[in-house]
Design a protein around this motif. Structure first.
Motif, short mmCIF file in Angstrom:
data_model
loop_
_atom_site.label_atom_id
_atom_site.label_comp_id
_atom_site.label_asym_id
_atom_site.label_seq_id
_atom_site.Cartn_x
_atom_site.Cartn_y
_atom_site.Cartn_z
N VAL A 34 9.25 11.47 -16.91
CA VAL A 34 9.62 10.62 -17.77
C VAL A 34 8.49 9.46 -17.96
O VAL A 34 8.35 8.82 -19.06
N GLN A 35 7.37 9.49 -17.02
CA GLN A 35 6.33 8.66 -17.16
C GLN A 35 5.42 9.00 -18.57
O GLN A 35 5.25 8.15 -19.14
N PHE A 36 5.61 10.24 -18.77
CA PHE A 36 4.82 10.80 -19.86
C PHE A 36 5.56 11.18 -20.86
O PHE A 36 5.06 11.26 -22.42
N THR A 37 6.78 11.55 -20.99
CA THR A 37 7.86 11.39 -22.20
C THR A 37 8.33 10.21 -22.91
O THR A 37 8.30 10.18 -24.22
N HIS A 38 8.47 9.13 -22.05
CA HIS A 38 8.86 8.08 -22.70
C HIS A 38 8.00 6.62 -22.11
O HIS A 38 8.41 5.55 -22.23
N GLY A 39 6.94 6.85 -21.54
CA GLY A 39 6.35 5.69 -20.67
C GLY A 39 5.37 4.77 -21.81
O GLY A 39 4.57 4.17 -20.96
N MET A 40 5.50 4.92 -22.99
CA MET A 40 4.81 3.97 -23.64
C MET A 40 5.75 2.78 -24.02
O MET A 40 5.78 2.99 -25.50
N VAL A 41 6.31 2.25 -23.11
CA VAL A 41 7.24 1.27 -23.49
C VAL A 41 7.29 0.31 -22.27
O VAL A 41 7.08 0.80 -21.27
N HIS A 42 7.03 -0.94 -22.66
CA HIS A 42 7.38 -1.92 -21.55
C HIS A 42 8.21 -3.22 -22.01
O HIS A 42 8.39 -3.15 -23.33
N CYS A 43 8.61 -3.94 -21.32
CA CYS A 43 9.31 -5.16 -21.74
C CYS A 43 8.88 -6.36 -20.86
O CYS A 43 8.82 -6.08 -19.56
N VAL A 44 8.46 -7.41 -21.40
CA VAL A 44 7.94 -8.56 -20.52
C VAL A 44 8.37 -9.75 -21.16
O VAL A 44 8.78 -9.88 -22.53
N GLN A 45 8.35 -11.00 -20.49
CA GLN A 45 8.68 -12.28 -21.25
C GLN A 45 7.11 -12.85 -21.88
O GLN A 45 6.23 -13.15 -21.20
N LYS A 79 0.82 -1.07 0.21
CA LYS A 79 0.05 -0.15 0.03
C LYS A 79 0.69 1.21 -0.05
O LYS A 79 0.39 2.42 -0.29
N PHE A 80 2.10 1.04 0.32
CA PHE A 80 3.04 2.53 0.28
C PHE A 80 3.74 2.63 -0.88
O PHE A 80 4.28 3.54 -1.06
N GLU A 81 3.28 1.71 -2.06
CA GLU A 81 3.43 2.18 -3.05
C GLU A 81 2.35 2.45 -4.18
O GLU A 81 2.33 2.42 -5.28
N LYS A 82 1.34 2.95 -3.56
CA LYS A 82 0.14 2.99 -4.35
C LYS A 82 0.26 4.00 -5.24
O LYS A 82 -0.61 4.21 -6.28
N THR A 83 1.26 4.99 -5.31
CA THR A 83 1.30 6.09 -6.35
C THR A 83 1.94 5.41 -7.48
O THR A 83 2.05 6.29 -8.54
N VAL A 84 2.44 4.08 -7.28
CA VAL A 84 3.09 3.59 -8.77
C VAL A 84 2.16 3.00 -9.68
O VAL A 84 1.83 1.89 -9.37
N ILE A 85 1.22 3.79 -10.47
CA ILE A 85 0.59 3.22 -11.18
C ILE A 85 0.65 3.80 -12.74
O ILE A 85 1.31 4.75 -12.99
N ARG A 86 -0.01 3.22 -13.61
CA ARG A 86 -0.25 3.96 -15.00
C ARG A 86 -0.87 5.01 -14.91
O ARG A 86 -2.05 5.06 -13.96
N ARG A 87 -0.49 6.00 -15.70
CA ARG A 87 -1.43 7.25 -15.65
C ARG A 87 -2.02 7.64 -17.03
O ARG A 87 -1.33 7.40 -17.88
N TYR A 88 -2.93 8.48 -16.97
CA TYR A 88 -3.90 8.98 -18.27
C TYR A 88 -3.73 10.40 -18.25
O TYR A 88 -3.93 11.25 -17.03
N VAL A 89 -3.56 10.96 -19.27
CA VAL A 89 -3.87 12.47 -19.47
C VAL A 89 -5.29 12.67 -20.37
O VAL A 89 -5.14 12.24 -21.61
N ASP A 90 -5.98 13.22 -19.45
CA ASP A 90 -7.67 13.07 -20.04
C ASP A 90 -7.63 14.13 -21.26
O ASP A 90 -8.51 13.80 -21.98
N TRP A 91 -6.70 15.09 -21.29
CA TRP A 91 -6.86 15.93 -22.44
C TRP A 91 -6.23 15.42 -23.50
O TRP A 91 -6.37 16.18 -24.78
N LEU A 92 -5.30 14.67 -23.66
CA LEU A 92 -4.66 13.95 -24.86
C LEU A 92 -5.51 13.50 -25.92
O LEU A 92 -5.10 13.50 -27.06
N THR A 93 -6.66 12.83 -25.71
CA THR A 93 -7.40 12.33 -26.65
C THR A 93 -8.97 12.42 -26.25
O THR A 93 -9.38 12.91 -25.24
N ALA A 94 -9.69 12.28 -27.52
CA ALA A 94 -11.08 12.73 -27.54
C ALA A 94 -11.82 11.78 -26.46
O ALA A 94 -12.95 12.29 -25.77
#
Length: 441
Positions: free
Chosen positions: A187-198, A83-98
């Motif tokens: 950096v979440q907003f400038t480069h956060g559309m990348v991830h890496c998984v198996q 619960k102490f890491e609750k701010t570590v989430i994906r974030r959305y910018v509401d004005w970015l898209t319709a």
């Protein structure tokens, strides 16, 4: 060695229109507020952590959590972050898209370590919202220029010999709002559309060979089962090379937002090719020139023409700490952390500068260094003296390709594009320790 150039402030910048452009100042202020530690929170991080602690929990006292029994093993049948890491989430910018159904959110790169992204933090990009596919009703159809049209069930696909591979996935528009100047303060907003998984699944080649490809076939149309019917043309050579039809990521079944039960994996290519909720593969002798490869996902050049089929993601890197969300708490030794990746193979080297490009230092790369994966890098031992510093990283992949400065990229591509921005990113550390997204002129 490059010469340092005076920093330019990012004001009065026109952003390539996506949907709702507003003035730069409001964008930056809003995003600073959205960031996990932007603005006032960043100022809070300047306070030594000990001053925020409860003295009753500090040595030599026995901390509160050591005095009572904790929750039992059945309290959380599916584990969740602290619960102490609750701010570590994906974030959305509401004005970015319709609408949020055709939109994006961003991975909190600043909060992650290593090269693997947790499933719950992988960014999302949808064109028609998340399809809730019932696995018993799922079917994958392969037809067109094949010897035997086939229809696979979900269970059919899991009966093939599986393979597991690590790959990065990056949206072609990652960094797209930074083409004309520094815009998003995090950096979440400038480069956060990348991830890496198996990923775990079946080589696409195996399924195509099962169907039998006609000799004149050159292309595939891959189509998703979402309400947008998202589809792209895929060269047959790439499909037979390293593409996968997958059902798992990081050891568990795909998340619904990542294409459950089946998605396509196209290593090194832009994310829109990785069709989710994959329902149909048509084999043909030419590209389909469908909506997603004519209305967008092309690069508008200065002469008005557009580059098409620019699928491969160029080498790129970014410093994830310090960054606007993680300011410098104190003077003295710092470890600079970041990630690098390339759609052409392995990362061979990353250089880091703390003076805006005057002097470059080779970073330490952390194993594993895998082709078409995120690679974690560090610059150890830099000591911040409290003066302004300009941090950049520069990736070089195994083909010898060098990540460019924005000026070099704009000299060829102009400023009208949204996609495929792999320019070097600059963070300015202010004397207060706060970090800001800037563009060196």
């Amino acid at each position: 060695m490059n010469k340092t150039k005076p920093p330019a402030k990012p004001g009065n910048i026109q952003i390539p229109s996506i949907d709702q452009p507003t003035d730069t100042g409001r964008r930056r202020a809003l995003l600073a507020g959205l960031g996990a530690a932007g603005g006032a929170a960043a100022a809070g991080l300047m306070t030594p952590s000990r001053a925020l602690a409860d003295p009753a929990n500090l040595p030599p006292n026995v901390a509160d959590w050591s005095k009572v029994l904790g929750p039992g093993v059945d309290v959380a049948p599916y584990g969740m972050p602290s619960k102490f890491e609750k701010t570590v989430i994906r974030r959305y910018v509401d004005w970015l898209t319709a609408t949020p159904e055709s939109s994006i959110n961003f991975t909190p790169l600043y909060a992650l370590d290593g090269m693997v992204t947790p499933n719950g933090l992988c960014f999302e990009r949808h064109h028609g919202g998340v399809a809730e596919v019932i696995p018993d009703d799922y079917r994958l159809m392969i037809h067109g220029m094949v010897d035997r049209p086939l229809v696979f069930t979900y269970q059919d696909l899991k009966r093939f010999p599986p393979q597991s591979r690590f790959y990065f996935l990056e949206c072609a528009a990652n960094g797209g709002m930074e083409w004309r100047g520094a815009q998003l303060n995090g950096v979440q907003f400038t480069h956060g559309m990348v991830h890496c998984v198996q990923y775990t699944g079946v080589p696409l080649r195996t399924l195509l060979e099962e169907a039998g490809i006609k000799p004149k076939a050159k292309w595939l149309l891959v189509e998703g089962g979402d309400s947008a019917g998202m589809n792209r043309s895929l060269p047959l050579d790439k499909a037979l090379d390293d593409c996968m039809v997958v059902y798992s990521m990081n050891g568990e079944r795909l998340r619904a937002e990542q294409g459950y039960p089946i998605r396509l994996v196209v290593p090194g290519f832009e994310g829109n090719m990785w069709v989710k909720w994959l329902r149909r593969i048509e084999v043909g002798d030419g590209a389909w020139m469908a909506r997603e490869e004519t209305s967008k996902y092309t690069d508008l050049m200065p002469d008005g023409r557009a580059r098409r089929f620019t699928w491969e993601m160029d080498a790129k890197s970014v410093i994830t700490s310090p960054c606007p969300e993680l300011p410098c708490k104190q003077k003295g030794p710092q470890v600079i952390k970041g990630i690098a990746w390339s759609g052409r193979g392995k990362i061979a080297r990353v250089d880091v500068t703390v003076d805006g490009g005057r002097n470059w230092h080779q970073a330490r790369l952390e194993d594993p260094i895998l082709p078409k994966c995120l690679t974690r890098f560090y610059l150890d031992g830099w000591s911040w003296d409290g003066n302004p510093a300009y941090l950049q990283s520069r990736a070089i992949d195994e083909t010898g390709y060098v990540q460019p400065e924005m000026a070099a990229l704009q000299a060829v591509r102009g400023v009208n594009s949204i996609y495929h921005n792999n320019a070097i990113q600059t963070w300015r550390i202010n004397p207060t320790g706060e970090v800001e997204n800037v563009r060196l002129a």
